[in-house]
Design an enzyme around this catalytic site. Structure first.
Site: not given
Length: 306
Positions: A146, A254, A89
């Site tokens: 992340k 996000s 993504s």
């Protein structure tokens, strides 16, 4: 899926290893004994073909003997050293793009067993600015990637698209760190878009790491959806001990700690360190090829991750 693959890899390694050991220490000596008895009882000795037939390994044993060292090497490499991941993504744009294939350093935050993920050897802790891969706290079967923003004891505020950090105050220290606005340098618009909206690209510094982030000026903060920690405001968090606050570099695209909370230390998989391949994945809907077929290779993206 990654956890199931790890378990399967361990089982296959154990299975092929047991077959190899059984043959080496039990079956092979029996074959040699049978050959010795046959030679004693045969006048003039056995011919070469008969000798080879008596000493020949069963087919499945030969396959396991050849596969065991390869599978064992893969298990060690993947479980304790480096594991490949694919970026699915755009939550870490512009640092990582869809189609990037990365290597994750598995030993960066402790050496863990591949099945129960219990730490066997401590090797280090995440630093502010590290890009981490971890088991998603709400569904540990899913791997997330992340950037570490908050360390244990830190106070984090994300308000009006601005990040503020107050580092933890060490016990016994009188002059504690103050709340600091994390500065960023505007690099303009036009390179990245969300639909028809041009995204702001900014350079931000977290700890010793300088990196770029994306912000959508047309998209409001979703503070109403933020994770509500007891005793704090909706857009404020205090990172508990043994946990971390992680955010995507694509701040308005996000789903991260702002929405589901903190990353427990036991969920850490490793630190993203290298892009080893990067495919362009922009195939048009009218193409006769499937969308997962790459349209090109981005060789310029290969290298260390910051």
């Amino acid at each position: 899926m990654a956890q199931y693959f790890s378990i399967l890899l361990v089982l296959i390694t154990l299975g092929t290893g047991l077959v190899w050991a059984l043959d080496r220490y039990f079956l092979a000596p029996r074959r040699r004994e049978a050959l010795a008895r046959a030679e004693v009882s045969t006048t003039g000795g056995l011919d070469e073909e008969s000798r080879e037939k008596l000493l020949a390994e069963p087919g499945f044993v030969e396959s396991c003997r050849g596969a065991f060292p390869v599978i064992a090497a893969v298990l060690v490499l993947r479980s304790f050293l480096y594991e490949p991941f694919q970026i699915p993504s755009g939550s870490m744009m512009p640092t990582l793009l869809v189609g990037d294939f990365i290597l994750v350093e598995k030993f960066a935050y402790g050496i863990k067993d591949p099945v129960w993920r219990k730490e066997m050897v401590a090797t280090g802790k995440p630093k502010r600015g590290d890009i981490i891969v971890f088991k998603y706290p709400e569904d540990p079967s899913v791997d997330f990637i992340k950037r570490v923003v908050g360390l244990p004891g830190d106070k984090i505020i994300y308000r009006n698209k601005q990040l503020y950090i107050q580092p933890a105050c060490p016990e016994g220290q009188k002059d504690c760190p103050t709340l600091t606005k994390i500065g960023s340098v505007d690099k303009g618009q036009g390179q990245y878009f969300l639909g028809n909206f041009a995204l702001d690209r900014r350079t931000e510094t977290l700890g010793e790491v300088e990196h770029d982030i994306l912000v959508n000026p047309a998209f409001p903060d979703r503070a109403g959806d933020y994770y509500q920690q007891a005793g704090t405001r909706r857009d404020e968090w205090i990172v508990p001990q043994g946990q971390y606050f992680a955010m995507g570099d694509n701040r308005d695209n996000s789903r991260d700690s702002r929405f589901w909370g903190f990353v427990p230390e036991q969920n850490l998989v490793g630190r993203a360190v290298f892009i080893w391949m990067s495919f362009e994945m922009d195939r048009q809907p009218d193409s006769w090829l499937p969308s997962w077929v790459p349209t090109g290779v981005r060789f310029g993206r290969l290298g260390p991750i910051h």
